[in-house]
Design a protein around this motif. Sequence first.
Motif, PDB file in Angstrom:
ATOM      1  N   GLN B  99      29.663  29.819  61.148  1.00  0.00           N
ATOM      2  CA  GLN B  99      30.323  30.392  59.959  1.00  0.00           C
ATOM      3  C   GLN B  99      29.693  29.891  58.661  1.00  0.00           C
ATOM      4  O   GLN B  99      30.386  29.735  57.647  1.00  0.00           O
ATOM      5  CB  GLN B  99      31.826  30.082  59.946  1.00  0.00           C
ATOM      6  N   CYS B 100      28.384  29.625  58.680  1.00  0.00           N
ATOM      7  CA  CYS B 100      27.714  29.105  57.483  1.00  0.00           C
ATOM      8  C   CYS B 100      27.544  30.227  56.454  1.00  0.00           C
ATOM      9  O   CYS B 100      27.119  31.334  56.790  1.00  0.00           O
ATOM     10  CB  CYS B 100      26.355  28.502  57.834  1.00  0.00           C
ATOM     11  N   GLY B 101      27.859  29.914  55.206  1.00  0.00           N
ATOM     12  CA  GLY B 101      27.701  30.885  54.125  1.00  0.00           C
ATOM     13  C   GLY B 101      26.282  31.374  53.934  1.00  0.00           C
ATOM     14  O   GLY B 101      26.059  32.445  53.354  1.00  0.00           O
ATOM     15  N   MET B 102      25.302  30.593  54.442  1.00  0.00           N
ATOM     16  CA  MET B 102      23.900  30.961  54.265  1.00  0.00           C
ATOM     17  C   MET B 102      23.512  32.207  55.048  1.00  0.00           C
ATOM     18  O   MET B 102      22.445  32.777  54.827  1.00  0.00           O
ATOM     19  CB  MET B 102      22.993  29.807  54.670  1.00  0.00           C
ATOM     20  N   THR B 103      24.382  32.625  55.990  1.00  0.00           N
ATOM     21  CA  THR B 103      24.097  33.840  56.762  1.00  0.00           C
ATOM     22  C   THR B 103      24.744  35.059  56.116  1.00  0.00           C
ATOM     23  O   THR B 103      24.647  36.164  56.656  1.00  0.00           O
ATOM     24  CB  THR B 103      24.639  33.718  58.207  1.00  0.00           C
ATOM     25  N   PRO B 125      18.476  31.684  52.351  1.00  0.00           N
ATOM     26  CA  PRO B 125      19.450  32.202  53.324  1.00  0.00           C
ATOM     27  C   PRO B 125      18.779  32.365  54.689  1.00  0.00           C
ATOM     28  O   PRO B 125      17.547  32.417  54.780  1.00  0.00           O
ATOM     29  CB  PRO B 125      19.835  33.567  52.740  1.00  0.00           C
ATOM     30  N   PHE B 126      19.581  32.422  55.734  1.00  0.00           N
ATOM     31  CA  PHE B 126      19.019  32.629  57.076  1.00  0.00           C
ATOM     32  C   PHE B 126      19.963  33.505  57.890  1.00  0.00           C
ATOM     33  O   PHE B 126      21.157  33.634  57.563  1.00  0.00           O
ATOM     34  CB  PHE B 126      18.730  31.307  57.778  1.00  0.00           C
ATOM     35  N   ALA B 127      19.404  34.095  58.959  1.00  0.00           N
ATOM     36  CA  ALA B 127      20.202  35.015  59.774  1.00  0.00           C
ATOM     37  C   ALA B 127      20.860  34.304  60.946  1.00  0.00           C
ATOM     38  O   ALA B 127      21.959  34.669  61.377  1.00  0.00           O
ATOM     39  CB  ALA B 127      19.317  36.149  60.294  1.00  0.00           C
ATOM     40  N   ASP B 128      20.192  33.266  61.477  1.00  0.00           N
ATOM     41  CA  ASP B 128      20.680  32.620  62.707  1.00  0.00           C
ATOM     42  C   ASP B 128      20.635  31.108  62.532  1.00  0.00           C
ATOM     43  O   ASP B 128      19.572  30.538  62.257  1.00  0.00           O
ATOM     44  CB  ASP B 128      19.807  33.043  63.887  1.00  0.00           C
TER      45      ASP B 128
END
Lengths: 167, 167
Positions: B99-103, B125-128
Amino acid sequence: MASGILLRVPQVDELRTANERYAATHPRRPLPAEPARRLAVVTCMDARLDPARFLGLAPGDAHVLRNAGAIVTDDVLRSLAISHHLLGTQEVVVIGHTQCGMTSFANDDLRGRIGAAAAEVDFLPFADVADAVRAGVRAVEASPLLPDSFRASGFVYDVATGRIDAV
Amino acid sequence: MASGILLRVPQVDELRTANERYAATHPRRPLPAEPARRLAVVTCMDARLDPARFLGLAPGDAHVLRNAGAIVTDDVLRSLAISHHLLGTQEVVVIGHTQCGMTSFANDDLRGRIGAAAAEVDFLPFADVADAVRAGVRAVEASPLLPDSFRASGFVYDVATGRIDAV
């Protein structure tokens, strides 16, 4: 910097064992990603500092950013921009500390120890922690990634007494 | 980003009050600056994460580095070089989380919100999250600022259960 199973040391096993104990007591009530107190904290990586404890922060209260020296680097400003614009924080406290290792070396000392790969690296040592904190507050205030309404203040944590003092 | 007494909000007063309570119980036994477990932890600034608790770390045990996304940036490598060469750590664990905001965003979303000042900023940001942690471990392993003997491993913390899983 090798990783992998052959070089795994008991350290990782100890962390996993401690984590299993923790997970058994982990609250089942989900918390939102947005910090409840709309607060971000920037402090040092120092092992003696536990900002959640010395600031009385509960889980979900505040973003906590830590690096060597509690320095407001570009990476901290990147993180604060995400913290504010996406997750709603309105304020940051920058907290340096007494007896900080960053006052104990010069760039050339560390470059000499590491070698050519470090020749161009600024490790960001400083002579006075209060000055460093004030510079961090100014860096937040000056950043075009954050609005004027985003507040910043600075403190020094005394590792001997556990007290924070405003700078 | 204004600071100063006129814009100070109760938030800072609350932190000071909580800190006074903490200081009354602060251990009087001094701890060395060198982390007792020769360990560094890199994790996310997320407000739901308390790495000292979920890893069972005592004061003095480990350096703790935190930024948006637990990403091994140049600033993290700067900090790890200081951690290893000056303060004796031998190992790092990189811990992302569910649940990281970066995704949840793309660079262009945030750039659009902030404006021209952010046009050149990579917010990382990252997807995974597991992929992002693996990239962080590789960045430590590849860094010329750290020796081959400096170990790195990666985990994902589940904010729902409090458990860490190796990646």
